[in-house]
Design a protein around this motif. Structure first.
Motif, PDB file in Angstrom:
ATOM      1  N   MET A   1       8.101  10.710  -0.054  1.00  0.00           N
ATOM      2  CA  MET A   1       8.208  11.512  -1.278  1.00  0.00           C
ATOM      3  C   MET A   1       9.424  11.064  -2.080  1.00  0.00           C
ATOM      4  O   MET A   1      10.530  10.953  -1.548  1.00  0.00           O
ATOM      5  CB  MET A   1       8.339  13.003  -0.926  1.00  0.00           C
ATOM      6  CG  MET A   1       8.467  13.912  -2.124  1.00  0.00           C
ATOM      7  SD  MET A   1       8.670  15.668  -1.687  1.00  0.00           S
ATOM      8  CE  MET A   1       7.033  16.095  -1.161  1.00  0.00           C
ATOM      9  N   TYR A   2       9.233  10.798  -3.377  1.00  0.00           N
ATOM     10  CA  TYR A   2      10.345  10.433  -4.235  1.00  0.00           C
ATOM     11  C   TYR A   2      11.247  11.642  -4.472  1.00  0.00           C
ATOM     12  O   TYR A   2      10.818  12.801  -4.343  1.00  0.00           O
ATOM     13  CB  TYR A   2       9.834   9.912  -5.584  1.00  0.00           C
ATOM     14  CG  TYR A   2       9.094   8.603  -5.490  1.00  0.00           C
ATOM     15  CD1 TYR A   2       9.774   7.422  -5.205  1.00  0.00           C
ATOM     16  CD2 TYR A   2       7.719   8.555  -5.695  1.00  0.00           C
ATOM     17  CE1 TYR A   2       9.087   6.213  -5.122  1.00  0.00           C
ATOM     18  CE2 TYR A   2       7.020   7.351  -5.615  1.00  0.00           C
ATOM     19  CZ  TYR A   2       7.714   6.191  -5.325  1.00  0.00           C
ATOM     20  OH  TYR A   2       7.036   4.998  -5.241  1.00  0.00           O
TER      21      TYR A   2
ATOM     22  N   GLU B   1      12.439  12.945  -7.238  1.00  0.00           N
ATOM     23  CA  GLU B   1      12.001  13.840  -8.311  1.00  0.00           C
ATOM     24  C   GLU B   1      10.890  14.782  -7.837  1.00  0.00           C
ATOM     25  O   GLU B   1      10.859  15.959  -8.204  1.00  0.00           O
ATOM     26  CB  GLU B   1      11.523  13.023  -9.526  1.00  0.00           C
ATOM     27  CG  GLU B   1      12.646  12.338 -10.295  1.00  0.00           C
ATOM     28  CD  GLU B   1      13.712  13.312 -10.778  1.00  0.00           C
ATOM     29  OE1 GLU B   1      13.346  14.395 -11.270  1.00  0.00           O
ATOM     30  OE2 GLU B   1      14.910  12.993 -10.637  1.00  0.00           O
ATOM     31  N   GLU B   2       9.984  14.255  -7.014  1.00  0.00           N
ATOM     32  CA  GLU B   2       8.933  15.105  -6.463  1.00  0.00           C
ATOM     33  C   GLU B   2       9.519  16.166  -5.544  1.00  0.00           C
ATOM     34  O   GLU B   2       9.104  17.326  -5.549  1.00  0.00           O
ATOM     35  CB  GLU B   2       7.920  14.247  -5.687  1.00  0.00           C
ATOM     36  CG  GLU B   2       7.144  13.265  -6.550  1.00  0.00           C
ATOM     37  CD  GLU B   2       6.273  12.352  -5.726  1.00  0.00           C
ATOM     38  OE1 GLU B   2       5.083  12.241  -6.047  1.00  0.00           O
ATOM     39  OE2 GLU B   2       6.772  11.761  -4.737  1.00  0.00           O
ATOM     40  N   ARG B   3      10.502  15.756  -4.748  1.00  0.00           N
ATOM     41  CA  ARG B   3      11.143  16.686  -3.813  1.00  0.00           C
ATOM     42  C   ARG B   3      11.924  17.758  -4.566  1.00  0.00           C
ATOM     43  O   ARG B   3      11.884  18.940  -4.214  1.00  0.00           O
ATOM     44  CB  ARG B   3      12.049  15.917  -2.858  1.00  0.00           C
ATOM     45  CG  ARG B   3      12.495  16.716  -1.654  1.00  0.00           C
ATOM     46  CD  ARG B   3      13.149  15.841  -0.601  1.00  0.00           C
ATOM     47  NE  ARG B   3      14.303  15.127  -1.091  1.00  0.00           N
ATOM     48  CZ  ARG B   3      14.346  13.808  -1.302  1.00  0.00           C
ATOM     49  NH1 ARG B   3      13.280  13.065  -1.058  1.00  0.00           N
ATOM     50  NH2 ARG B   3      15.452  13.223  -1.744  1.00  0.00           N
TER      51      ARG B   3
ATOM     52  N   ALA C   1       9.562  20.313  -5.819  1.00  0.00           N
ATOM     53  CA  ALA C   1       9.089  21.161  -4.724  1.00  0.00           C
ATOM     54  C   ALA C   1      10.170  22.157  -4.287  1.00  0.00           C
ATOM     55  O   ALA C   1       9.869  23.309  -3.953  1.00  0.00           O
ATOM     56  CB  ALA C   1       8.649  20.294  -3.551  1.00  0.00           C
TER      57      ALA C   1
END
Length: 257
Positions: free
Chosen positions: A1-2, A4-6, A9
């Motif tokens: 997971m990148y 920014e995605e993390r 979330a």
């Protein structure tokens, strides 16, 4: 997971739970403590969260203030459904206060009754209702705030003190167990005076307003009779509403009926 995605979330988790610890980030996303700490620092630099010892909390004071036109577009279908249900509670001949909320504007659009006397500090509601036959509209005087489309000031409050209404249809920028809040103190004064002078207070609040706390506290929950929303609020908001004997009405879309 990148990253920014993390980060996205993590924010979603915090919106639901109001806080997160370093350990929770490690467990949820299988990252090291150093990575979790860097994520927290990054979110704090973006102004999204407040860092605490061992984690972070969701800021209780919401400072995001969109313009009227942007707010009118946001959750428009939801607001239209809430407005339709609010309008169904209005009877012909009711004297009404209406504030300058975008959701209240939707309620004004859905009015199918007549014989009303409407008192408002909303430029748009006055323009919408004044051409309709059978009702009278009083637009409160004062200082015009063109970006947010409301009128406020000493003259506004002076005029309001001469009026009394059967019902107040009121929007809110934030609703917590502590009560109604608004980002603008001057608009909050007008809302507070309307509450004092209405026999029944009906608050229109879509689900995004629950748990938001703005700069100025307008009134406690003890001043509210009915809340119209699109989803049942979560605890502890539901419990607070029940404790104050506030009726909760859930607006459904036309295709849900």
């Amino acid at each position: 997971m990148y990253q920014e995605e993390r980060l996205f979330a993590i924010l979603q988790h915090m919106q639901a739970h109001q806080r997160i610890s370093v350990e929770e980030i490690c467990e949820l996303f299988q990252v090291s403590r150093d990575t979790a700490r860097r994520d927290i620092v990054k979110l704090e630099e973006q102004g999204k969260i407040l860092r605490t010892r061992g984690g972070a909390i969701w800021p209780s004071l919401n400072k995001d203030i969109s313009g009227y036109r942007d707010r009118l577009k946001a959750e428009s279908d939801v607001k239209r459904n809430i407005g339709r249900l609010a309008a169904s509670l209005i009877h012909s001949g009711d004297y009404l206060f209406m504030d300058a909320s975008t959701t209240v504007l939707h309620a004004a659009e859905q009015l199918r009754t007549d014989g009303h006397v409407v008192v408002t500090n909303s430029i748009d509601i006055a323009g919408l209702l004044s051409p309709k036959q059978g009702s009278t509209v009083h637009l409160l005087g004062g200082v015009v705030h063109p970006y947010h489309r409301f009128i406020s000031g000493a003259r506004t409050l002076e005029m309001l003190r001469d009026y009394q209404a059967d019902k107040l249809i009121l929007g809110t920028s934030g609703l917590t167990p502590d009560g109604l809040t608004n980002p603008f103190e001057e608009e909050g004064y007008v809302m507070k005076e309307m509450i004092r002078r209405a026999d029944q207070v009906i608050v229109l609040a879509d689900h995004t307003k629950f748990g938001l706390r703005q700069f100025y506290r307008v009134a406690g929950l003890d001043c509210i009779d009915i809340v119209i929303t699109d989803r049942p609020p979560a605890e502890p908001m539901s419990e607070a509403l029940r404790r104050h004997n506030i009726e909760i009405l859930i607006a459904e879309g036309e295709n849900e009926r």
